[in-house]
Design an enzyme around this catalytic site. Sequence first.
Site, PDB file in Angstrom:
ATOM      1  N   GLU A  84     -81.578 -77.864 -79.065  1.00 28.98           N
ATOM      2  CA  GLU A  84     -82.857 -77.147 -80.228  1.00 28.98           C
ATOM      3  C   GLU A  84     -83.966 -76.786 -79.929  1.00 28.98           C
ATOM      4  O   GLU A  84     -84.565 -77.199 -78.664  1.00 28.98           O
ATOM      5  CB  GLU A  84     -82.833 -78.886 -80.893  1.00 28.98           C
ATOM      6  CG  GLU A  84     -83.820 -78.289 -82.136  1.00 28.98           C
ATOM      7  CD  GLU A  84     -84.412 -79.214 -83.438  1.00 28.98           C
ATOM      8  OE1 GLU A  84     -84.565 -79.234 -84.511  1.00 28.98           O
ATOM      9  OE2 GLU A  84     -84.552 -80.334 -82.697  1.00 28.98           O
ATOM     10  N   ASP A 116     -92.042 -74.177 -72.332  1.00 35.68           N
ATOM     11  CA  ASP A 116     -91.667 -72.745 -73.667  1.00 35.68           C
ATOM     12  C   ASP A 116     -90.181 -72.131 -73.681  1.00 35.68           C
ATOM     13  O   ASP A 116     -89.359 -72.122 -72.709  1.00 35.68           O
ATOM     14  CB  ASP A 116     -93.144 -72.100 -72.574  1.00 35.68           C
ATOM     15  CG  ASP A 116     -93.110 -71.034 -73.578  1.00 35.68           C
ATOM     16  OD1 ASP A 116     -92.511 -70.361 -74.736  1.00 35.68           O
ATOM     17  OD2 ASP A 116     -94.441 -71.183 -73.532  1.00 35.68           O
ATOM     18  N   ASP A 140     -92.226 -72.330 -86.327  1.00 31.57           N
ATOM     19  CA  ASP A 140     -93.395 -71.406 -87.053  1.00 31.57           C
ATOM     20  C   ASP A 140     -92.906 -69.996 -88.070  1.00 31.57           C
ATOM     21  O   ASP A 140     -92.750 -69.266 -87.002  1.00 31.57           O
ATOM     22  CB  ASP A 140     -93.763 -71.206 -85.899  1.00 31.57           C
ATOM     23  CG  ASP A 140     -95.729 -70.924 -86.589  1.00 31.57           C
ATOM     24  OD1 ASP A 140     -95.875 -70.022 -87.225  1.00 31.57           O
ATOM     25  OD2 ASP A 140     -96.798 -71.783 -85.797  1.00 31.57           O
ATOM     26  N   LYS A 200     -97.732 -63.094 -89.801  1.00 34.02           N
ATOM     27  CA  LYS A 200     -98.467 -61.606 -89.940  1.00 34.02           C
ATOM     28  C   LYS A 200     -97.928 -60.643 -89.361  1.00 34.02           C
ATOM     29  O   LYS A 200     -97.175 -61.321 -88.213  1.00 34.02           O
ATOM     30  CB  LYS A 200     -99.918 -61.743 -88.666  1.00 34.02           C
ATOM     31  CG  LYS A 200    -101.109 -62.918 -90.268  1.00 34.02           C
ATOM     32  CD  LYS A 200    -102.154 -63.080 -89.448  1.00 34.02           C
ATOM     33  CE  LYS A 200    -102.946 -63.263 -89.808  1.00 34.02           C
ATOM     34  NZ  LYS A 200    -104.408 -64.024 -89.473  1.00 34.02           N
ATOM     35  N   ASP A 204     -87.949 -74.112 -94.710  1.00 34.75           N
ATOM     36  CA  ASP A 204     -88.758 -73.420 -96.145  1.00 34.75           C
ATOM     37  C   ASP A 204     -88.747 -72.500 -96.499  1.00 34.75           C
ATOM     38  O   ASP A 204     -89.452 -71.814 -97.748  1.00 34.75           O
ATOM     39  CB  ASP A 204     -89.368 -74.837 -96.337  1.00 34.75           C
ATOM     40  CG  ASP A 204     -90.632 -74.543 -95.319  1.00 34.75           C
ATOM     41  OD1 ASP A 204     -90.583 -74.858 -93.942  1.00 34.75           O
ATOM     42  OD2 ASP A 204     -91.672 -74.695 -96.061  1.00 34.75           O
ATOM     43  N   THR A 220     -84.417 -83.155 -90.534  1.00 30.34           N
ATOM     44  CA  THR A 220     -85.878 -82.939 -90.055  1.00 30.34           C
ATOM     45  C   THR A 220     -86.739 -83.248 -90.683  1.00 30.34           C
ATOM     46  O   THR A 220     -86.787 -83.710 -91.910  1.00 30.34           O
ATOM     47  CB  THR A 220     -86.148 -81.198 -89.117  1.00 30.34           C
ATOM     48  OG1 THR A 220     -87.190 -81.506 -90.458  1.00 30.34           O
ATOM     49  CG2 THR A 220     -85.726 -80.692 -88.710  1.00 30.34           C
ATOM     50  N   GLU A 221     -88.247 -84.051 -89.906  1.00 22.83           N
ATOM     51  CA  GLU A 221     -89.388 -84.102 -90.454  1.00 22.83           C
ATOM     52  C   GLU A 221     -89.627 -83.034 -91.770  1.00 22.83           C
ATOM     53  O   GLU A 221     -90.630 -83.998 -93.199  1.00 22.83           O
ATOM     54  CB  GLU A 221     -90.618 -84.967 -89.737  1.00 22.83           C
ATOM     55  CG  GLU A 221     -90.235 -85.774 -88.483  1.00 22.83           C
ATOM     56  CD  GLU A 221     -89.283 -85.725 -87.885  1.00 22.83           C
ATOM     57  OE1 GLU A 221     -89.377 -86.088 -86.925  1.00 22.83           O
ATOM     58  OE2 GLU A 221     -88.920 -83.998 -87.146  1.00 22.83           O
ATOM     59  N   TYR A 222     -89.756 -82.367 -91.390  1.00 20.47           N
ATOM     60  CA  TYR A 222     -90.131 -81.168 -91.892  1.00 20.47           C
ATOM     61  C   TYR A 222     -89.125 -81.375 -93.221  1.00 20.47           C
ATOM     62  O   TYR A 222     -89.845 -80.861 -94.464  1.00 20.47           O
ATOM     63  CB  TYR A 222     -90.279 -79.860 -91.955  1.00 20.47           C
ATOM     64  CG  TYR A 222     -91.589 -79.745 -90.699  1.00 20.47           C
ATOM     65  CD1 TYR A 222     -92.885 -79.651 -91.543  1.00 20.47           C
ATOM     66  CD2 TYR A 222     -91.639 -79.532 -89.684  1.00 20.47           C
ATOM     67  CE1 TYR A 222     -94.175 -80.047 -90.722  1.00 20.47           C
ATOM     68  CE2 TYR A 222     -92.739 -79.409 -88.199  1.00 20.47           C
ATOM     69  CZ  TYR A 222     -93.557 -79.196 -89.383  1.00 20.47           C
ATOM     70  OH  TYR A 222     -95.605 -78.691 -88.431  1.00 20.47           O
ATOM     71  N   GLU A 223     -88.156 -81.582 -92.509  1.00 14.45           N
ATOM     72  CA  GLU A 223     -87.212 -80.845 -94.209  1.00 14.45           C
ATOM     73  C   GLU A 223     -87.269 -82.507 -95.553  1.00 14.45           C
ATOM     74  O   GLU A 223     -86.905 -82.237 -96.442  1.00 14.45           O
ATOM     75  CB  GLU A 223     -85.836 -81.160 -93.728  1.00 14.45           C
ATOM     76  CG  GLU A 223     -85.026 -80.979 -94.766  1.00 14.45           C
ATOM     77  CD  GLU A 223     -83.471 -80.388 -93.751  1.00 14.45           C
ATOM     78  OE1 GLU A 223     -82.627 -80.008 -95.029  1.00 14.45           O
ATOM     79  OE2 GLU A 223     -83.293 -80.714 -92.889  1.00 14.45           O
TER      80      GLU A 223
END
Length: 214
Positions: free
Chosen positions: A44, A96, A118, A122, A154, A191-194
């Site tokens: 991941e 990285d 992320d 832009k 999302d 995931t936590e964000y999900e």
Amino acid sequence: MRVRNKPWASEFIAENRHIAIASPENLKGKWQEYFGNENPIHIEVGTGKGQFLAGMAKANPAINYIGIELFESVMVIAVQKVLDAEVTNLKLLNVDAADLTEVFENGEVSRVYLNFSDPWPKKRHEKRRLTFKTFLSLYEQLLKKGGEIHFKTDNQGLFEYSLKSFSEYGLLLTYVSLDLHESDFEGNVMTEYEEKFANKGQRIYRAEAKFLNE
């Protein structure tokens, strides 16, 4: 992502080098040997706080998982998640994404997960998106023939961009969902964000893409 400094992070990570691997470049081409089996390796890129991979590792003991996280202050939370999950088939690397070929041999990986990356909205930041063509080229090197990318977000703009990027690169889209949590997809690990976005009623997008280099 806003990252808060954790002065204790380095010490905690150093105490758990069986999870957070030091000098991973020394294991390039030797990851299955390190895990002590011949199970496939899934990585991941941008593992964040580790909830997704901890859940996947627990549900799939016959797969070796490796999480890639740039920020030590975030990875330290993932280390604790691995400890709490009590799994041995999950390791973490503080590297990285641009340096993946330094820690994995060509064809050493079977699947790449990109979860809630992320969006870099832009246009001038396009090259930083983890689904930009230069990153796709990196994944293609790491992956076995016919290897896959599994992608969740999302962000509708990033999703549309990524589908276009996959297609232009020549990947085959094998699964696309415009509303994952309202689909018939089984075995989803959040995931936590999900969890956060889903609880707010936001739509989650998901795609699977396969390299046609068999």
